[in-house]
Design a protein around this motif. Structure first.
Motif, PDB file in Angstrom:
ATOM      1  N   PRO A 139      26.834  11.678  -5.383  1.00 18.16           N
ATOM      2  CA  PRO A 139      26.364  12.086  -4.055  1.00 18.16           C
ATOM      3  C   PRO A 139      26.354  10.866  -3.125  1.00 18.16           C
ATOM      4  O   PRO A 139      25.470  10.024  -3.193  1.00 18.16           O
ATOM      5  CB  PRO A 139      24.932  12.592  -4.330  1.00 18.16           C
ATOM      6  CG  PRO A 139      24.519  11.912  -5.593  1.00 18.16           C
ATOM      7  CD  PRO A 139      25.757  11.620  -6.374  1.00 18.16           C
ATOM      8  N   LEU A 140      27.369  10.792  -2.299  1.00 21.16           N
ATOM      9  CA  LEU A 140      27.564   9.599  -1.470  1.00 21.16           C
ATOM     10  C   LEU A 140      26.807   9.758  -0.155  1.00 21.16           C
ATOM     11  O   LEU A 140      27.102  10.655   0.635  1.00 21.16           O
ATOM     12  CB  LEU A 140      29.064   9.407  -1.198  1.00 21.16           C
ATOM     13  CG  LEU A 140      29.430   8.182  -0.371  1.00 21.16           C
ATOM     14  CD1 LEU A 140      29.075   6.891  -1.111  1.00 21.16           C
ATOM     15  CD2 LEU A 140      30.908   8.212  -0.015  1.00 21.16           C
ATOM     16  N   MET A 141      25.856   8.879   0.067  1.00 25.04           N
ATOM     17  CA  MET A 141      25.086   8.947   1.316  1.00 25.04           C
ATOM     18  C   MET A 141      25.816   8.222   2.443  1.00 25.04           C
ATOM     19  O   MET A 141      25.962   8.726   3.550  1.00 25.04           O
ATOM     20  CB  MET A 141      23.707   8.337   1.105  1.00 25.04           C
ATOM     21  CG  MET A 141      22.879   8.317   2.358  1.00 25.04           C
ATOM     22  SD  MET A 141      21.235   7.707   2.038  1.00 25.04           S
ATOM     23  CE  MET A 141      20.753   7.341   3.708  1.00 25.04           C
ATOM     24  N   GLU A 142      26.272   7.015   2.158  1.00 28.03           N
ATOM     25  CA  GLU A 142      27.019   6.251   3.160  1.00 28.03           C
ATOM     26  C   GLU A 142      27.718   5.104   2.460  1.00 28.03           C
ATOM     27  O   GLU A 142      27.368   4.726   1.334  1.00 28.03           O
ATOM     28  CB  GLU A 142      26.095   5.720   4.270  1.00 28.03           C
ATOM     29  CG  GLU A 142      24.963   4.860   3.767  1.00 28.03           C
ATOM     30  CD  GLU A 142      24.065   4.344   4.887  1.00 28.03           C
ATOM     31  OE1 GLU A 142      24.422   4.466   6.083  1.00 28.03           O
ATOM     32  OE2 GLU A 142      22.994   3.796   4.555  1.00 28.03           O
ATOM     33  N   GLU A 183      15.638   9.063   3.457  1.00 29.76           N
ATOM     34  CA  GLU A 183      16.661  10.103   3.605  1.00 29.76           C
ATOM     35  C   GLU A 183      17.636  10.096   2.423  1.00 29.76           C
ATOM     36  O   GLU A 183      18.425  11.022   2.249  1.00 29.76           O
ATOM     37  CB  GLU A 183      17.384   9.975   4.952  1.00 29.76           C
ATOM     38  CG  GLU A 183      18.091   8.672   5.226  1.00 29.76           C
ATOM     39  CD  GLU A 183      17.202   7.512   5.692  1.00 29.76           C
ATOM     40  OE1 GLU A 183      15.971   7.530   5.475  1.00 29.76           O
ATOM     41  OE2 GLU A 183      17.770   6.563   6.258  1.00 29.76           O
ATOM     42  N   SER A 184      17.558   9.077   1.592  1.00 29.70           N
ATOM     43  CA  SER A 184      18.424   9.031   0.399  1.00 29.70           C
ATOM     44  C   SER A 184      17.858   9.857  -0.749  1.00 29.70           C
ATOM     45  O   SER A 184      18.568  10.183  -1.700  1.00 29.70           O
ATOM     46  CB  SER A 184      18.580   7.575  -0.084  1.00 29.70           C
ATOM     47  OG  SER A 184      17.352   7.098  -0.642  1.00 29.70           O
ATOM     48  N   TRP A 185      16.569  10.168  -0.715  1.00 31.59           N
ATOM     49  CA  TRP A 185      15.894  10.691  -1.905  1.00 31.59           C
ATOM     50  C   TRP A 185      16.499  11.980  -2.445  1.00 31.59           C
ATOM     51  O   TRP A 185      16.665  12.147  -3.641  1.00 31.59           O
ATOM     52  CB  TRP A 185      14.397  10.918  -1.606  1.00 31.59           C
ATOM     53  CG  TRP A 185      13.625   9.660  -1.405  1.00 31.59           C
ATOM     54  CD1 TRP A 185      14.115   8.371  -1.380  1.00 31.59           C
ATOM     55  CD2 TRP A 185      12.219   9.536  -1.202  1.00 31.59           C
ATOM     56  NE1 TRP A 185      13.109   7.480  -1.159  1.00 31.59           N
ATOM     57  CE2 TRP A 185      11.943   8.157  -1.043  1.00 31.59           C
ATOM     58  CE3 TRP A 185      11.169  10.453  -1.110  1.00 31.59           C
ATOM     59  CZ2 TRP A 185      10.643   7.679  -0.827  1.00 31.59           C
ATOM     60  CZ3 TRP A 185       9.880   9.976  -0.898  1.00 31.59           C
ATOM     61  CH2 TRP A 185       9.620   8.607  -0.755  1.00 31.59           C
ATOM     62  N   ASN A 186      16.766  12.909  -1.548  1.00 33.17           N
ATOM     63  CA  ASN A 186      17.256  14.218  -1.975  1.00 33.17           C
ATOM     64  C   ASN A 186      18.780  14.185  -2.133  1.00 33.17           C
ATOM     65  O   ASN A 186      19.528  14.224  -1.151  1.00 33.17           O
ATOM     66  CB  ASN A 186      16.846  15.287  -0.959  1.00 33.17           C
ATOM     67  CG  ASN A 186      17.270  16.669  -1.391  1.00 33.17           C
ATOM     68  OD1 ASN A 186      17.940  16.834  -2.413  1.00 33.17           O
ATOM     69  ND2 ASN A 186      16.876  17.669  -0.628  1.00 33.17           N
ATOM     70  N   ALA A 187      19.231  14.134  -3.380  1.00 34.34           N
ATOM     71  CA  ALA A 187      20.672  14.024  -3.646  1.00 34.34           C
ATOM     72  C   ALA A 187      21.448  15.211  -3.096  1.00 34.34           C
ATOM     73  O   ALA A 187      22.626  15.086  -2.735  1.00 34.34           O
ATOM     74  CB  ALA A 187      20.904  13.890  -5.146  1.00 34.34           C
ATOM     75  N   PRO A 193      27.007  14.568   0.071  1.00 36.84           N
ATOM     76  CA  PRO A 193      28.145  15.295  -0.505  1.00 36.84           C
ATOM     77  C   PRO A 193      28.649  14.682  -1.810  1.00 36.84           C
ATOM     78  O   PRO A 193      28.875  13.463  -1.865  1.00 36.84           O
ATOM     79  CB  PRO A 193      29.215  15.184   0.588  1.00 36.84           C
ATOM     80  CG  PRO A 193      28.809  14.026   1.419  1.00 36.84           C
ATOM     81  CD  PRO A 193      27.329  13.905   1.338  1.00 36.84           C
ATOM     82  N   PRO A 194      28.794  15.516  -2.830  1.00 37.20           N
ATOM     83  CA  PRO A 194      29.415  15.014  -4.060  1.00 37.20           C
ATOM     84  C   PRO A 194      30.823  14.512  -3.720  1.00 37.20           C
ATOM     85  O   PRO A 194      31.616  15.257  -3.134  1.00 37.20           O
ATOM     86  CB  PRO A 194      29.472  16.250  -4.962  1.00 37.20           C
ATOM     87  CG  PRO A 194      28.511  17.218  -4.367  1.00 37.20           C
ATOM     88  CD  PRO A 194      28.484  16.937  -2.904  1.00 37.20           C
ATOM     89  N   THR A 228      24.101   0.642  -4.188  1.00 40.67           N
ATOM     90  CA  THR A 228      22.676   0.733  -3.915  1.00 40.67           C
ATOM     91  C   THR A 228      22.302   2.204  -3.715  1.00 40.67           C
ATOM     92  O   THR A 228      23.090   3.103  -3.943  1.00 40.67           O
ATOM     93  CB  THR A 228      22.328  -0.164  -2.691  1.00 40.67           C
ATOM     94  OG1 THR A 228      20.919  -0.216  -2.531  1.00 40.67           O
ATOM     95  CG2 THR A 228      22.984   0.339  -1.413  1.00 40.67           C
ATOM     96  N   GLY A 229      21.062   2.435  -3.298  1.00 41.91           N
ATOM     97  CA  GLY A 229      20.654   3.824  -3.138  1.00 41.91           C
ATOM     98  C   GLY A 229      19.562   3.946  -2.091  1.00 41.91           C
ATOM     99  O   GLY A 229      19.460   3.086  -1.197  1.00 41.91           O
ATOM    100  N   GLY A 230      18.731   4.924  -2.332  1.00 45.05           N
ATOM    101  CA  GLY A 230      18.549   5.708  -3.537  1.00 45.05           C
ATOM    102  C   GLY A 230      18.366   4.828  -4.785  1.00 45.05           C
ATOM    103  O   GLY A 230      18.209   3.626  -4.702  1.00 45.05           O
ATOM    104  N   GLU A 231      18.399   5.486  -5.890  1.00 52.77           N
ATOM    105  CA  GLU A 231      18.376   4.781  -7.169  1.00 52.77           C
ATOM    106  C   GLU A 231      19.687   5.091  -7.878  1.00 52.77           C
ATOM    107  O   GLU A 231      19.838   6.171  -8.466  1.00 52.77           O
ATOM    108  CB  GLU A 231      17.163   5.221  -8.005  1.00 52.77           C
ATOM    109  CG  GLU A 231      17.167   4.675  -9.415  1.00 52.77           C
ATOM    110  CD  GLU A 231      17.550   3.208  -9.491  1.00 52.77           C
ATOM    111  OE1 GLU A 231      16.768   2.372  -9.045  1.00 52.77           O
ATOM    112  OE2 GLU A 231      18.660   2.892  -9.980  1.00 52.77           O
ATOM    113  N   PRO A 232      20.647   4.136  -7.845  1.00 51.99           N
ATOM    114  CA  PRO A 232      21.967   4.441  -8.403  1.00 51.99           C
ATOM    115  C   PRO A 232      21.935   4.800  -9.888  1.00 51.99           C
ATOM    116  O   PRO A 232      22.786   5.559 -10.351  1.00 51.99           O
ATOM    117  CB  PRO A 232      22.780   3.170  -8.133  1.00 51.99           C
ATOM    118  CG  PRO A 232      21.852   2.158  -7.582  1.00 51.99           C
ATOM    119  CD  PRO A 232      20.602   2.830  -7.166  1.00 51.99           C
TER     120      PRO A 232
END
Ligand code: SF4
Length: 209
Positions: free
Chosen positions: A16-19, A54-58, A62-63, A83-87
């Motif tokens: 799930p790529l956030m950015e 805003e990273s918390w909810n995977a 988008p996968p 990084t993350g989130g928690e990678p």
């Protein structure tokens, strides 16, 4: 999420790529180094001062298949920061294998709360009180980065420093919203306890991501 996509995410073949962005690493040992950041969504550690909630909810991110991530990264840099989130919520083996096949240097920023996966040239362990690292990760950390939000965090930092390997570099970093209050304490603490170094979020002073 569709079942077949979920199966690929579970295996780490999609994430799930956030950015993702090319910037300067602002913190810790590699501060000042140009690097391509891959921010993966998903974290249930729940730090109240987290600056990427805003990273918390995977599910919101988008996968993305790892070939896409790797091809994007390859356009910019040989130094990659995951990084993350928690990678480590995810299996990092497929992503790091693919990045390594392109000769990249791989760094991870992690709380260490989940099983260590992936092949890393640099592990920045930033432990959190509310969900402690797994025992195995202390042995592999190159850098311990403890965020100082209040005075109690100095005690937590020492507890964590007692667990890492002898070569691990020790950093104390003021939490951004508390920096004015905590920096003077942190400076005094490091001068009295010089095994520690100060880390600042220099990217925020530079006004870059
Ligand atoms: S571990 Fe990192 S991403 Fe997760 S809540 Fe804490 S600071 Fe935020």
């Amino acid at each position: 999420m569709k079942k077949d996509i979920k199966a690929l995410v579970d295996k780490g073949e999609m994430l799930p790529l956030m950015e993702e962005f090319y910037t300067i690493q602002g913190e810790g040992f590699h501060k000042g180094t140009a690097a391509y950041f891959i921010r993966v969504g998903g974290c249930d550690v729940g730090c109240h001062w987290c600056d990427v909630k805003e990273s918390w909810n995977a599910e919101l991110h988008p996968p993305t298949d790892i070939d896409t991530i790797v091809n994007n990264a390859a356009k910019y840099s040989k130094t990659i920061v995951v990084t993350g989130g928690e990678p480590l919520t995810w299996n990092m083996d497929p992503l790091t294998n693919a990045l390594k096949s392109k000769g990249m240097q791989l760094h991870i920023e992690t709380s260490g709360a989940y099983k260590l996966s992936g092949t890393w040239d640099w592990i920045c362990l930033s432990p959190k009180k509310i969900k402690l690292p797994t025992e195995e990760v202390y042995e592999f950390a190159h850098e311990l980065k403890v965020i100082i939000f209040n005075k109690d965090d100095f005690k937590f930092a020492e507890e964590q420093a007692a667990k890492v390997n002898k070569d691990c570099i020790l950093y104390l970093q003021p939490e951004w919203s508390k920096r004015e209050k905590m920096i003077p304490l942190l400076v005094d603490y490091v001068m009295e306890n010089p095994k520690w170094k100060v880390s600042l979020q220099t990217h925020k002073y530079l006004n870059i991501p």
